[in-house]
Structures are given as structure tokens and as C-alpha cells.
Design a protein around this motif. Structure first.
Motif, mmCIF file in Angstrom:
data_model
loop_
_atom_site.group_PDB
_atom_site.id
_atom_site.type_symbol
_atom_site.label_atom_id
_atom_site.label_comp_id
_atom_site.label_asym_id
_atom_site.label_seq_id
_atom_site.Cartn_x
_atom_site.Cartn_y
_atom_site.Cartn_z
ATOM 1 N N ALA A 123 -4.645 0.471 26.786
ATOM 2 C CA ALA A 123 -4.853 -0.928 26.431
ATOM 3 C C ALA A 123 -4.363 -1.265 25.036
ATOM 4 C CB ALA A 123 -6.345 -1.260 26.542
ATOM 5 N N GLY A 124 -4.238 -0.265 24.178
ATOM 6 C CA GLY A 124 -3.984 -0.526 22.765
ATOM 7 C C GLY A 124 -2.745 -1.349 22.507
ATOM 8 N N LYS A 125 -1.619 -0.980 23.100
ATOM 9 C CA LYS A 125 -0.360 -1.664 22.831
ATOM 10 C C LYS A 125 -0.292 -3.017 23.546
ATOM 11 C CE LYS A 125 1.261 1.814 20.423
ATOM 12 N NZ LYS A 125 0.157 2.776 20.521
ATOM 13 N N THR A 126 -0.844 -3.098 24.745
ATOM 14 C CA THR A 126 -0.732 -4.318 25.538
ATOM 15 C C THR A 126 -1.643 -5.422 25.030
ATOM 16 O OG1 THR A 126 -0.072 -3.079 27.501
ATOM 17 C CG2 THR A 126 -0.982 -5.266 27.870
ATOM 18 N N PHE A 127 -2.814 -5.052 24.495
ATOM 19 C CA PHE A 127 -3.782 -6.069 24.089
ATOM 20 C C PHE A 127 -4.056 -6.079 22.583
ATOM 21 C CE2 PHE A 127 -4.806 -4.882 28.515
ATOM 22 C CZ PHE A 127 -4.460 -6.084 29.107
ATOM 23 N N SER A 128 -3.320 -5.275 21.827
ATOM 24 C CA SER A 128 -3.418 -5.259 20.358
ATOM 25 C C SER A 128 -4.824 -4.926 19.874
ATOM 26 C CB SER A 128 -2.954 -6.605 19.775
ATOM 27 O OG SER A 128 -1.612 -6.858 20.135
ATOM 28 N N PHE A 129 -5.438 -3.935 20.538
ATOM 29 C CA PHE A 129 -6.705 -3.369 20.077
ATOM 30 C C PHE A 129 -6.534 -1.843 20.016
ATOM 31 C CE2 PHE A 129 -8.493 -7.335 22.065
ATOM 32 C CZ PHE A 129 -9.042 -7.873 20.896
ATOM 33 N N THR A 130 -5.650 -1.382 19.152
ATOM 34 C CA THR A 130 -5.321 0.043 19.127
ATOM 35 C C THR A 130 -6.501 0.909 18.711
ATOM 36 O OG1 THR A 130 -4.456 -0.164 16.873
ATOM 37 C CG2 THR A 130 -2.879 -0.404 18.680
ATOM 38 N N GLY A 131 -7.435 0.348 17.930
ATOM 39 C CA GLY A 131 -8.575 1.128 17.474
ATOM 40 C C GLY A 131 -9.622 1.383 18.532
ATOM 41 N N TRP A 132 -9.546 0.683 19.657
ATOM 42 C CA TRP A 132 -10.536 0.882 20.708
ATOM 43 C C TRP A 132 -10.301 2.171 21.488
ATOM 44 C CZ3 TRP A 132 -11.517 -4.473 23.482
ATOM 45 C CH2 TRP A 132 -11.989 -5.386 22.534
ATOM 46 N N LYS A 133 -9.066 2.651 21.505
ATOM 47 C CA LYS A 133 -8.713 3.915 22.169
ATOM 48 C C LYS A 133 -9.203 3.960 23.619
ATOM 49 C CE LYS A 133 -6.809 6.852 20.558
ATOM 50 N NZ LYS A 133 -5.334 7.062 20.572
ATOM 51 N N VAL A 134 -8.681 3.032 24.420
ATOM 52 C CA VAL A 134 -8.962 3.028 25.856
ATOM 53 C C VAL A 134 -7.656 3.290 26.592
ATOM 54 C CG1 VAL A 134 -9.856 1.740 27.828
ATOM 55 C CG2 VAL A 134 -10.848 1.375 25.549
ATOM 56 N N GLY A 135 -7.554 4.452 27.196
ATOM 57 C CA GLY A 135 -6.369 4.810 27.970
ATOM 58 C C GLY A 135 -6.768 5.218 29.371
ATOM 59 N N TRP A 136 -5.766 5.548 30.189
ATOM 60 C CA TRP A 136 -6.091 5.938 31.560
ATOM 61 C C TRP A 136 -4.971 6.732 32.204
ATOM 62 C CZ3 TRP A 136 -6.072 0.700 30.095
ATOM 63 C CH2 TRP A 136 -4.917 -0.028 30.429
ATOM 64 N N VAL A 137 -5.379 7.414 33.262
ATOM 65 C CA VAL A 137 -4.490 8.188 34.124
ATOM 66 C C VAL A 137 -4.630 7.651 35.533
ATOM 67 C CG1 VAL A 137 -4.303 10.432 35.279
ATOM 68 C CG2 VAL A 137 -4.494 10.332 32.789
ATOM 69 N N THR A 138 -3.507 7.487 36.229
ATOM 70 C CA THR A 138 -3.527 7.266 37.670
ATOM 71 C C THR A 138 -2.687 8.356 38.314
ATOM 72 O OG1 THR A 138 -1.689 5.678 37.503
ATOM 73 C CG2 THR A 138 -3.916 4.770 37.560
ATOM 74 N N ALA A 139 -3.233 8.963 39.352
ATOM 75 C CA ALA A 139 -2.575 10.089 40.022
ATOM 76 C C ALA A 139 -3.342 10.391 41.295
ATOM 77 C CB ALA A 139 -2.563 11.317 39.100
ATOM 78 N N PRO A 140 -2.784 11.208 42.190
ATOM 79 C CA PRO A 140 -3.534 11.597 43.387
ATOM 80 C C PRO A 140 -4.776 12.410 43.018
ATOM 81 C CG PRO A 140 -1.464 12.811 43.224
ATOM 82 C CD PRO A 140 -1.420 11.753 42.179
ATOM 83 N N PRO A 141 -5.752 12.497 43.924
ATOM 84 C CA PRO A 141 -7.041 13.112 43.586
ATOM 85 C C PRO A 141 -6.949 14.513 42.991
ATOM 86 C CG PRO A 141 -7.184 11.992 45.703
ATOM 87 C CD PRO A 141 -5.738 11.948 45.296
ATOM 88 N N GLU A 142 -6.062 15.342 43.529
ATOM 89 C CA GLU A 142 -5.975 16.726 43.049
ATOM 90 C C GLU A 142 -5.537 16.770 41.578
ATOM 91 O OE1 GLU A 142 -5.437 16.419 47.392
ATOM 92 O OE2 GLU A 142 -4.426 15.498 45.674
ATOM 93 N N LEU A 143 -4.596 15.903 41.206
ATOM 94 C CA LEU A 143 -4.133 15.876 39.823
ATOM 95 C C LEU A 143 -5.178 15.244 38.912
ATOM 96 C CD1 LEU A 143 -0.352 14.979 40.273
ATOM 97 C CD2 LEU A 143 -1.301 17.128 39.423
ATOM 98 N N VAL A 144 -5.826 14.174 39.351
ATOM 99 C CA VAL A 144 -6.880 13.562 38.533
ATOM 100 C C VAL A 144 -8.008 14.562 38.301
ATOM 101 C CG1 VAL A 144 -8.738 11.836 38.584
ATOM 102 C CG2 VAL A 144 -6.382 11.160 39.047
#
Length: 393
Positions: free
Chosen positions: A240-261
Motif C-alpha cells: 500500500a505504501g507507494k500506491t496510497f502514499s502511506f509508506t510508514g504504515w508498512k502494509v504489504g501482501w503476497v498473493t499465490a497458490p495455497p502451497e506457496l502462501v
């Protein structure tokens, strides 16, 4: 009181000994010490949408996320991430089994590499690369194999033949970043199709860092996971940091199939465990903002790109106009300079501006010796003042 010493062995383990303090910390400290305009580290100088900040405040006051959130992330955010992937790219992910919330994209990268690599595995990464890639590969005990994006006709270009030649029987994983930091290159659909075909042919895992997905100024962003045979082998990372200009919040994510997640979560739980509780609820609301937000955000950064690019051109640099991200790479050779690191360290005293030398993002330091990166995610008045100062060169 001195630290206890039991031998001559260094305190820092040998895998990290080569890294030291990041160039971003060094240059930001230099900017603060000299009162210079900081166009080095990639953080905006204005906050994101007020309604999203208010959503975070509401979450705190309502007691949502103030204690440990669920390990995979709060359900509202995981559902919003899955909806985002469907909305923009037509990619379907199960929010319960195929989405993982992390402490920014940085932790997502670290957890992915620590989970998926064994010591001795080879990882192909596009060079120049964001510095945490090298450190995370090293921490996993794996071997970094760079494939260099080379300047050509005003842009940095991937040589697909060089990429193919870099794959060996020891190659486990491709680490891709598009839109690419620091060069601003956006890989085309044709290039991504070739990368996908190579990954399928050689049975490689792929980790893609797509944090600048909503900052593509020409063309559009295409996730690698959407190509044939790629969904089941691709870990897609964003934040979210780059898209919403709240870099200090440190909210990221992974999307992948269940085995990789599941694999990535196994490493992630021993890094931060969980993070950013109230902010997760706010970012769930941010991801549902209308298309007009994303369009205006991109247009604003495109205008700022133009201001800084024009200023750098007027100052005498060779300018590589980026297709995406919020960074511009320049070459300092036309100014009679040849060492980007020395140039950047002297720049604050010369004209009160801070930038980042690209050579720190290369294994082959000579390949990036004359390149310097500038961030344009700043207010327009700041960029115009920086351009005026740079003309003093």
C-alpha cells in the motif's frame, strides 16, 4: 563499557558483512545534516487520502487491530486484496488460502526468499536491483545471479538471451521487479511472455515485486501470474505504501497458490509475526477507492516526472525518462563526472540536493558507475526548487 569479545571472529555474520548501512540511510542522514532537498529515498513528502487516514484513526479508536491481528492478515484486507487482483487484472485468489498480509513488501520479499530457497540455490535477479534483494538472498544462503538491464535508446532494456543463458541446473527462482526500481523500466507483455515460457520450460519459481503497479505512465502493468503456467509457480508481491502514499504504515501482501502462501507464511511468522493492525483496516478501504483515485494519482506523478526530467535535462544530465515508478535515472558523464557515489556525496555541498548512486544496486559496479537515481514523489514546488539548484552545476 566495552562489548565482550571471546575471539577474533566479527560480530556480524559473513552473509551480511558486505552490506553495512544502506545507501538510503546514509543519504537521508546527509540530507538532514546539510538541509538539502532529499530526492534520494523514495518516500512522498505529502500524506495520502485524508479519508484513509481517518479510517486508520477510526480503527484505533474502535479497538480494531490494536492487539495482535490474525497471522494471515485481517479478513477485511485479505478480501480487499483478492478483489483488487480481480478488479484490475482478472486474477482470482481465495482470500482465506491465497493471500498473506506482510510488514510491507520488504518483509514479503524476505519471507518468500527465506521460505523458498536452500543454501546454494541460484536466484536470477534483474540488475540494478533494490538493495534488500541482495541481502535477503544472502540471508537465505543462496547465490545471486544478476542479469543486467542495459541502457539503449533512452531506456533500460532486458536481454532475453542473456536471461536464458543465466539459467543453470542450480537455478531455483527468478526474482522480477516490474515496474522496475531504479530504472523505471516496465517489461512489455512480449517480454513477460518470454520470461513465463522460460520459467515453465525450466520449472522455476518466480517472485515478482509489483509495488509500483499503479505507477505506469505509458502502457499498463501486466502481472506475470496471468500468463499460462505461471499462477501455480508465482509469488506476487505488492504493498500500500507507494500506491496510497502511506509508506510508514508498512502494509504489504503476497498473493499465490495455497502451497506457496503456506511456505511464505511459515517464514513470515518468525519475522514480524503480525504488524500494522489498525492500518490493515484502513488499507482495505483504500483498495476499494474508485478508478478516479488511481487515475488522478498516476496523472499527478506523471506531471512531477515531467518537472524533474526537464530540470535534470536543463542541468546537463543524460536523462532516462521512466515508463513507471517514481524514480528517474540519469547519467552524469555529460557533466564531466564519472563516479556516481562521489558525485552524490558531494552534491549536497555543491547545490543542496541529495540523490542515490545507482552503482550500489549493481554487482558489476562499473556498469552503473555513472548513473544516479532521483525521486520525483515530492511536491511540485520542491521539485522546481531542486531543478533550480541543479542548474548551478
Amino acid at each position: 563499557m566495552s562489548a565482550p569479545v571471546s575471539s577474533d571472529r566479527p560480530f556480524l555474520n559473513r552473509r551480511l558483512a558486505a552490506f553495512g548501512t544502506t545507501i538510503f540511510a546514509e543519504m537521508s542522514a546527509l540530507a538532514a545534516r546539510t538541509g538539502s532537498i532529499n530526492l534520494g529515498q523514495g518516500f512522498p513528502d505529502t500524506d495520502g487520502p485524508a479519508e484513509i487516514a481517518q479510517a486508520a484513526a477510526r480503527a484505533v479508536l474502535d479497538g480494531r487491530g490494536n492487539q495482535y491481528p490474525p497471522g494471515p492478515g485481517v479478513p477485511e484486507l485479505r478480501t480487499a486484496i483478492a478483489a483488487h487482483q480481480q478488479r484490475f487484472y482478472g486474477l482470482s485468489y481465495d482470500p482465506d488460502t491465497e493471500v498473506l498480509v506482510t510488514a510491507g513488501a520488504t518483509e514479503a520479499i524476505a519471507a518468500s526468499l527465506l521460505a523458498l530457497l536452500e543454501p546454494g540455490d541460484e536466484v536470477i535477479a534483474l540488475e540494478p536491483y533494490y538493495d534488500s534483494y541482495a541481502a535477503c538472498i544472502a540471508m537465505a544462503g543462496a547465490v545471486r545471479v544478476p542479469v543486467t538491464l542495459r541502457p539503449h535508446a533512452g531506456a533500460f532494456v532486458l536481454d532475453l538471451d542473456e536471461l536464458r543463458a543465466a539459467v543453470t541446473p542450480r537455478t531455483r527462482l527468478l526474482l522480477l521487479n516490474t515496474p522496475h526500481n531504479p530504472t523505471g523500466t516496465v517489461l512489455t507483455r512480449e517480454e513477460l511472455a518470454a520470461v513465463a515460457a522460460l520459467a515453465v520450460e525450466r520449472d522455476l519459481l518466480v517472485v515478482t515485486d509489483e509495488v509500483y503497479e499503479h505507477l505506469v505512465f505509458e502502457g499498463s502493468h501486466t502481472p506475470l501470474a496471468g500468463f499460462p503456467g505461471m499462477r501455480e509457480r508465482t509469488v506476487t508481491i505488492s504493498s500500500a505504501g507507494k500506491t496510497f502514499s502511506f509508506t510508514g504504515w508498512k502494509v504489504g501482501w503476497v498473493t499465490a497458490p495455497p502451497e506457496l502462501v503456506t511456505a511464505v507464511r511459515s517464514a513470515k511468522q518468525f519475522l514480524t509475526y503480525v504488524s500494522s493492525g489498525p492500518f490493515q483496516y484502513a488499507i482495505a478501504e483504500a483498495l476499494a477507492l474508485p478508478d478516479s483515485y488511481y487515475d488522478a494519482f498516476r496523472a499527478d506523478l506523471a506531471a512531477k516526472r515531467g518537472i524533474l526530467a526537464d530540470g535534470l535535462t536543463a542541468a546537463g544530465f543524460e536523462v532516462f525518462r521512466p515508463q513507471g515508478t517514481y524514480f528517474i535515472t540519469t547519467d552524469i558523464t555529460p557533466l564531466g563526472e564519472k563516479d556516481g557515489l562521489a558525485f552524490c556525496r558531494a552534491l549536497p555541498e555543491r547545490c543542496g540536493v541529495v540523490a542515490i548512486p545507482n552503482q550500489v544496486f549493481y554487482d558489476d559496479k562499473s556498469a552503473g558507475a555513472t548513473q544516479v537515481r532521483w525521486a520525483f514523489c515530492k511536491r511540485e514546488d520542491v521539485l522546481r526548487e531542486a531543478a533550480a539548484r541543479l542548474r548551478l552545476l
